[in-house]
Write an enzyme that holds these catalytic residues in place. Structure first.
Site, PDB file in Angstrom:
ATOM      1  N   LYS A  72       0.805  -1.231   0.000  1.00  0.00           N
ATOM      2  CA  LYS A  72       0.000   0.000   0.000  1.00  0.00           C
ATOM      3  C   LYS A  72       0.838   1.282   0.000  1.00  0.00           C
ATOM      4  O   LYS A  72       0.447   2.281  -0.586  1.00  0.00           O
ATOM      5  CB  LYS A  72      -0.984  -0.001   1.172  1.00  0.00           C
ATOM      6  N   ASN A  93      -4.947   1.820  -1.719  1.00  0.00           N
ATOM      7  CA  ASN A  93      -5.452   0.446  -1.903  1.00  0.00           C
ATOM      8  C   ASN A  93      -6.158   0.265  -3.248  1.00  0.00           C
ATOM      9  O   ASN A  93      -6.603  -0.829  -3.557  1.00  0.00           O
ATOM     10  CB  ASN A  93      -6.380   0.035  -0.739  1.00  0.00           C
ATOM     11  N   GLY A 247     -14.248  -7.755  10.313  1.00  0.00           N
ATOM     12  CA  GLY A 247     -14.173  -6.726   9.269  1.00  0.00           C
ATOM     13  C   GLY A 247     -14.729  -7.106   7.904  1.00  0.00           C
ATOM     14  O   GLY A 247     -14.363  -6.486   6.900  1.00  0.00           O
TER      15      GLY A 247
END
Ligand code: ATR
Length: 279
Positions: A72, A93, A247
């Site tokens: 990233k 991202n 998540g």
């Protein structure tokens, strides 16, 4: 109806390792739902080959890349144009390959996190005491929307305090972000929202931080996800947290945001949320 793939509709997720990624499945479902004709593959690329791989993908008709660990920051450096969230987080991202030389970098992690928290889980940040555990790449992605929110207190706890201080500097957040090591959390009372942004669970290691951070109304959010229970969610449930979630929602929402950037059409995340969070 079977879709044919044209060369300029190629997308991929680039990472190392990346074989475990759910992104191809998620984007395939978004493409079917919206009628967009795309291909989406996995690109396992070692850090030393990252830039060459992005350039080659662009040169052979690639239109966009989702970027995951550990690339990233390299994606941020390679981008010639940056979206505001990527600029803030110094991490990217989502790459849009505008030409073989022009690359736009966005960061949809924060937006995905915020959507999952506020829209899917109906949590308001206004006036809340928020604790972030961990100061690595995952914390960077979610800090922009958290810093922009109307929280009462924002604490960043990390095993290595210097790394947390580096984030405060990067985000220019002196005064709004309080940094401490885990063992000082015992004196701070309970938090309304506790976010696990460490990679401890992914490595099979346990996190040790005081039970007093939790209360029966604490909402615990693990940026990690698994088809089994994650250690952090298990810990939070065992210790009486009001709610504890993995998540998955953030993964799906950040993917939807990337898809919208690339294709200019927003997929409906509800069916995938239903499918993934009930696994
Ligand atoms: P990345 O930046 O790729 O997300 P990272 O730099 O390894 O990965 O950061 C992961 C985060 O998890 C860090 O905050 C790390 O703490 P340190 O900065 O002290 O290394 C945290 N972390 C990983 N394993 C941990 C453990 N067992 N206990 C507590 N924190 C841990």
């Amino acid at each position: 109806m079977e879709q044919t793939q044209t060369p300029n509709n190629q997308y991929a997720v680039i990472g190392y390792p990346v074989e475990h990624s759910y992104s191809p499945e998620i984007h395939r479902i978004f493409a079917q739902q919206t009628g967009e004709n795309i291909s989406y593959e996995l690109l396992p690329i070692e850090p030393k080959n990252f830039e060459a791989a992005v350039r080659k993908f662009a040169a052979t008709g690639g239109k966009g890349l989702n970027v995951t660990v550990p690339h990233k920051e390299a994606a941020f450096k390679l981008s010639s144009v940056l979206g505001p969230e990527a600029q803030q987080a110094h991490a990217v991202n989502t790459l849009s390959l505008l030409s073989t030389t022009e690359v736009r970098g966005d960061n949809t992690d924060g937006i995905g996190f915020l959507r999952d928290l506020t829209q899917n889980n109906h949590l308001e940040l206004n006036g809340k005491r928020v604790l972030i555990l961990g100061a690595g790449g995952a914390a960077r992605g979610i800090l922009p929307p958290l810093l922009d929110s109307d929280f009462a207190e924002l604490v960043l706890a990390n095993r290595t305090v210097e790394k947390a201080n580096e984030l405060v500097e990067l985000f220019n957040a002196t005064g709004s972000l309080f940094v401490c090591p885990f063992d000082e959390l015992g004196d701070m009372g309970s938090f309304d929202l506790i976010i696990n942004a460490t990679s401890a669970g992914l490595k099979g290691e346990s996190l040790s931080f005081p039970r007093s951070c939790l209360s029966s109304w604490s909402f615990c959010y693990d940026l990690a996800y698994s088809t089994k229970q994650t250690p952090f969610v298990q810990w939070a449930r065992d210790h009486g947290a009001g709610n504890a979630v993995q998540g998955w929602g953030m993964l799906i929402e950040q993917a939807a945001e990337s898809f919208a950037i690339w294709r200019d059409v927003r997929p409906d995340t509800a069916p995938l949320l239903q499918q993934y969070t009930n696994r």
